[in-house]
Design a protein around this motif. Structure first.
Motif, mmCIF file in Angstrom:
data_model
loop_
_atom_site.group_PDB
_atom_site.id
_atom_site.type_symbol
_atom_site.label_atom_id
_atom_site.label_comp_id
_atom_site.label_asym_id
_atom_site.label_seq_id
_atom_site.Cartn_x
_atom_site.Cartn_y
_atom_site.Cartn_z
ATOM 1 N N VAL A 159 25.684 54.737 -45.089
ATOM 2 C CA VAL A 159 25.104 54.724 -46.436
ATOM 3 C C VAL A 159 24.331 56.014 -46.686
ATOM 4 O O VAL A 159 24.407 56.604 -47.769
ATOM 5 C CB VAL A 159 24.191 53.492 -46.618
ATOM 6 N N ALA A 160 23.593 56.470 -45.677
ATOM 7 C CA ALA A 160 22.842 57.719 -45.827
ATOM 8 C C ALA A 160 23.780 58.888 -46.087
ATOM 9 O O ALA A 160 23.492 59.764 -46.925
ATOM 10 C CB ALA A 160 22.000 57.973 -44.576
ATOM 11 N N ALA A 161 24.917 58.919 -45.391
ATOM 12 C CA ALA A 161 25.893 59.993 -45.605
ATOM 13 C C ALA A 161 26.500 59.915 -47.000
ATOM 14 O O ALA A 161 26.723 60.941 -47.660
ATOM 15 C CB ALA A 161 26.984 59.911 -44.542
ATOM 16 N N ASP A 172 20.014 66.621 -46.028
ATOM 17 C CA ASP A 172 19.452 65.430 -46.663
ATOM 18 C C ASP A 172 18.359 64.842 -45.769
ATOM 19 O O ASP A 172 18.561 64.668 -44.558
ATOM 20 C CB ASP A 172 20.559 64.394 -46.865
ATOM 21 N N PRO A 173 17.180 64.544 -46.319
ATOM 22 C CA PRO A 173 16.067 64.071 -45.475
ATOM 23 C C PRO A 173 16.349 62.748 -44.771
ATOM 24 O O PRO A 173 15.877 62.524 -43.652
ATOM 25 C CB PRO A 173 14.903 63.948 -46.460
ATOM 26 N N PHE A 174 17.117 61.873 -45.398
ATOM 27 C CA PHE A 174 17.437 60.594 -44.771
ATOM 28 C C PHE A 174 18.310 60.804 -43.534
ATOM 29 O O PHE A 174 18.044 60.244 -42.466
ATOM 30 C CB PHE A 174 18.140 59.669 -45.772
ATOM 31 N N LEU A 175 19.348 61.624 -43.682
ATOM 32 C CA LEU A 175 20.209 61.917 -42.534
ATOM 33 C C LEU A 175 19.446 62.680 -41.455
ATOM 34 O O LEU A 175 19.621 62.431 -40.260
ATOM 35 C CB LEU A 175 21.418 62.735 -42.986
ATOM 36 N N THR A 176 18.604 63.604 -41.884
ATOM 37 C CA THR A 176 17.832 64.391 -40.921
ATOM 38 C C THR A 176 16.964 63.488 -40.055
ATOM 39 O O THR A 176 16.919 63.627 -38.828
ATOM 40 C CB THR A 176 16.952 65.420 -41.655
#
Length: 347
Positions: A306-308, A316-320
């Motif tokens: 979902v983050a991707a 992207d901060p979520f993926l990071t």
């Protein structure tokens, strides 16, 4: 157990043969408030306040709410049976309530809107100060330590409200004072955790053990209460996050190792692009019903996907955050997420 008034209203009628109003309330509604309180605490019947606006009004006040929190969330450690959980600190016999009934009571209380972080903090302070008065008044202490114990205002005003404890463990205490038992002359340590509302009085030991700790809030290790839905959804206020953090090591979020609720919360935060809350929740250690210990907020393969999908850029901060702090939660057999990780590391 919402103690709000029911939607219907009792009426006061007029007698056709008299100009005086007729009291149409049921007999139980005409009881003195003290008796209504007693009936409620003897029965702990959650639907009782919903039956009548008069009963609800008699029970809807902070004193009742505080008594309920003390009754439900005070720890039942061995030393609590001696001079702690007694009237008037609690409204009835604490030990007459079984573990299952107490768990149900905790779950119902947490569902109520009146159960706020400010009320819980107030109850914590009253509980800790009550324990210290009862258990430390006869201990032999230095003048400096006694003065600290008698004036804890600065500690209460400067707690870290989002302290989830390192790896879910509280450590040796925010304040540790030395004391001596007046009869046995045994040396003791008085440890206080302000954010967790906890006190422990123990003999000094190089190895710290969380035994016989007075705590509020405290839930059963084997049969914990359930975290309410209202704390796991928007709007994400500071007050809600503080209460969620405080309860995260006590009330369970997930029923089992599928982590359905915690996974859904993470997914929704990604979709909503609420990175601040996302980051804060993933730093927590939480309870799962089938485990007797807290674990780091779980991240599942679907959360990575979902983050991707919602990523705005390669950084992207979520993926990071997921790839930097939760890569060990990627299953070795999940080739698609592993490929996504490799692509992220090359960017």
């Amino acid at each position: 157990m919402d103690l709000r008034a029911p939607s219907h209203r009792a009426s006061t009628g007029w007698s056709p043969k008299s100009s005086s109003p007729v009291d149409t309330r049921a007999p139980i509604e005409r009881l003195p408030v003290e008796l209504i309180h007693k009936i409620f605490f003897q029965s702990l019947e959650f639907n009782f306040p919903r039956a009548s606006i008069h009963v609800a009004a008699a029970l809807a006040n902070e004193v009742i709410y505080s008594w309920l929190i003390r009754l439900a969330f005070s720890s039942n450690n061995p030393s609590s049976s001696s001079g702690i959980l007694i009237r008037p600190f609690v409204p009835m016999s604490y030990f007459s309530i079984g573990m299952k009934e107490r768990t149900d009571l905790q779950t119902e209380i947490l569902r109520c809107r009146w159960c706020t972080i400010s009320l819980m903090r107030k109850c914590q302070r009253e509980y800790v100060e009550h324990v210290l008065r009862q258990k430390c008044r006869d201990l032999v202490m230095s003048d400096a330590d006694r003065a600290q114990l008698d004036n804890l205002d600065d500690y209460w005003q400067n707690i870290d409200p989002f302290d989830n404890a390192t790896h879910g463990k509280r450590g040796k205490g925010d304040l540790v004072l030395s004391a001596r038992h007046p009869q046995s002359d045994v040396n003791l340590k008085v440890s206080i955790w302000f954010n967790f509302g906890a006190v422990q009085i123990r003999e000094p030991s190089p190895v710290f053990q969380e035994t016989d700790v007075f705590r509020l809030p405290a839930c059963s290790l084997t049969d914990p209460c359930r975290m309410p839905d209202r704390l796991l959804r928007t709007p994400w206020t500071e007050e809600k996050l503080e209460l969620l953090t405080l309860l995260s090591n006590e009330a369970y979020i997930d029923d089992d190792g599928n982590f359905e609720r915690s996974k859904a919360v993470v997914r929704q935060l990604i979709v909503d692009r609420d990175f601040a809350t996302f980051q804060r929740l993933l730093s927590l250690h939480i309870r799962v019903k089938i485990y007797s210990y807290p674990l780091r907020w779980p991240v599942r393969s679907n959360n990575f996907r979902v983050a991707a999908r919602y990523a705005k850029s390669d950084k992207d901060p979520f993926l990071t955050l997921l790839f930097s702090e939760h890569r060990d939660e990627i299953p070795t057999s999940d080739k698609s997420i592993r490929a996504l990780l490799a692509k992220y590391e090359q960017s």
